[in-house]
Design an enzyme around this catalytic site. Structure first.
Site, short mmCIF file in Angstrom:
data_model
loop_
_atom_site.label_atom_id
_atom_site.label_comp_id
_atom_site.label_asym_id
_atom_site.label_seq_id
_atom_site.Cartn_x
_atom_site.Cartn_y
_atom_site.Cartn_z
N PRO A 1 0.80 -1.17 0.02
CG PRO A 1 0.15 -1.28 2.15
CD PRO A 1 0.79 -1.92 1.22
CB ALA B 1 8.08 2.91 -17.03
CB CYS C 1 -1.77 -0.78 -10.79
SG CYS C 1 -1.55 -2.38 -9.96
#
Length: 480
Positions: A89, A218, A272
């Protein structure tokens, strides 16, 4: 027989291990978790997560070479390869609060692995972790190794929820990062051998550890950036009378850009994107790159702006007040074909409306009332801790009712908001809905799924993101 153990039976661990078990019948796969209720669900007919195709895979392998267990230490000590797929988290306090990843669960998993191991092991990072985590984990393992050798690999997941099983069956790429030593290369080969049971050789990429860790952050940052780019354009489209669907179609026809991830919406969600970008921002700041950090921060700022803009547009259109008005919310998951509500834009939209004293009636085909109430009362980032560590019995929000079909949600409502692009919302009987709503009846389409012209013919006042504005909305001052 090679034995694989995965610590963490969540959205990543469960489906990934089920597919490995299916594709590699000669490998024994155990998925372990300290949450007894979660393991019980994995061993039942009602799996703890909804993912198209997952049921069939689990049923084929469970009890043969796929096992779900709470006996974490036994399975870890017996395994040759240990995947770690625990929560990472965002920290809520202390150093890096609001940005840095909290590696508490990761560290305790690493210490436990060192503690119970009696043979050499390959430890695989499956959770999304900040760059250089592998180095920290390596230190914990080697300092506690009692002569046992550990090799750390990074094998980030690139699954999209709703298509996770398809993604696992035919991945764009499988990325394995490891040390550039003979032992490191041997470990990479061992994991490569597992995936090559079904993934073509040219799709299995090998890199050093840091490249693998950073590639995951990325990739998510690039995807989220595309969504924020098209959402930024959507507000300009509304201001100028352009249609964002036409603009993004024209842009996507450029083969260098391509059409994916160019749908304007109320904002991105999921476990995410925001977390990984915040993480990237923190890593940039820690490495003395404030300009780069600032650049990536804008992706999240535009996403927050889009949600705020949606709520402001709704309230200002409805005579500047939604106090005590019933508003139907269609869709709560962060996207269709999943029951996942982590960071869903629906949370911020609902909280914004509740802050203005609206009454909400919510329908989502895959999300339970308990989950919705929990999401609306939980603090930011709390969702990313294991369930047994989340705040217990949240207070329920009285102005919220959760119903089990769209027509009940919209009955007597002043407005309906579409916040998830479930296919069923395209085929609803909107004439019937209109007849059962208060007038004027508003539709705020946060996913551009409804047919705007048809709705206007029926009599609705429609706001669709990035589309030319309804005459009703044009007279209202544009909202920040």
């Amino acid at each position: 027989m090679v034995k694989i153990c995965c610590i963490g039976a969540g959205y990543v661990g469960g489906p990934t291990m089920a597919v490995i078990a299916l594709k590699c019948p000669s490998i024994e796969v155990a998925v372990v978790d300290i949450s007894a209720s979660r393991i019980q669900a994995w061993n039942s007919d009602q799996l703890p997560i909804y993912e198209p195709g997952l049921d069939a895979v689990v049923q084929q392998c469970r009890g043969k070479n796929l096992f779900f267990s709470t006996d974490v230490e036994k399975h870890v000590s017996e395994a040759d390869i240990v995947f770690v797929s625990v929560n990472t988290p965002t920290k809520t306090r202390g150093l890096g609060a609001g940005k840095a990843a909290d590696l508490t669960y990761w560290e305790s998993a690493a210490r436990m692995i060192a503690d119970v191991s009696k043979s050499d092991k390959i430890v695989v990072e499956k959770s999304t972790v900040p760059v250089k985590t592998a180095e920290a984990i390596e230190k914990i393992l080697t300092h506690n190794s009692k002569g046992i050798k550990f090799q750390i690999l990074s094998n980030p997941e690139f699954l999209a929820e709703g298509t996770a099983i398809e993604d696992l069956f035919a991945p764009d790429r499988v990325l394995i990062g490891g040390r550039e030593t003979p032992e490191g290369q041997k470990a990479i080969q061992a994991l490569k051998d597992v995936y090559s049971h079904w993934v073509p050789e040219d799709r299995i990429l090998t890199t050093n550890l840091w490249s693998a860790e950073l590639s995951k952050l990325a990739a998510n940052a690039f995807l989220a950036q595309r969504i924020s780019s098209v959402n930024a354009m959507s507000s300009l489209c509304e201001a100028t009378g352009a249609d964002v669907t036409q603009v993004s179609y024209a842009v996507g026809k450029d083969s260098r850009i391509g059409p994916k991830f160019l749908n304007a919406s109320v904002g991105f969600g999921g476990s995410c994107f925001q977390k990984d970008i915040l993480n990237l921002v923190y890593i940039c700041e820690c490495n003395g790159l404030p300009e780069v950090a600032e650049y990536w921060k804008q992706v999240i700022k535009i996403n927050d702006y889009q949600k705020t803009r949606f709520v402001n547009r709704l309230v200002s259109s409805m005579f500047n007040t939604v106090s005590n008005k019933k508003i139907a919310i269609l869709g709560f998951a962060f996207k269709k074909d999943t029951g996942d509500t982590r960071e869903t834009p629906a949370i911020d939209v609902c909280k914004g409306l509740l802050g203005d004293k609206a009454r909400l009636s919510i329908y989502d085909p895959q999300v339970t009332e308990e989950q919705i109430q929990r999401d609306l009362t939980m603090k930011k980032f709390d969702w990313d801790h294991p369930v047994h560590l989340q705040p217990m019995s949240p207070t329920t929000v009285k102005q919220v009712s959760v119903v089990w079909d769209a027509y009940s949600a919209v009955k007597d409502a002043h407005a309906l908001c579409i916040l998830t692009e479930w296919d069923e919302f395209k085929t609803l009987d909107y004439k019937r809905i209109y007849d059962n709503m208060q007038k004027p009846a508003f539709v705020f389409d946060g996913r551009n799924v409804a047919n705007v012209d048809k709705l206007r013919e029926i009599g609705f006042i429609v706001y669709s993101i990035g589309k030319p504005l309804d005459p009703w909305l044009k007279d209202i001052p544009s909202v920040a």
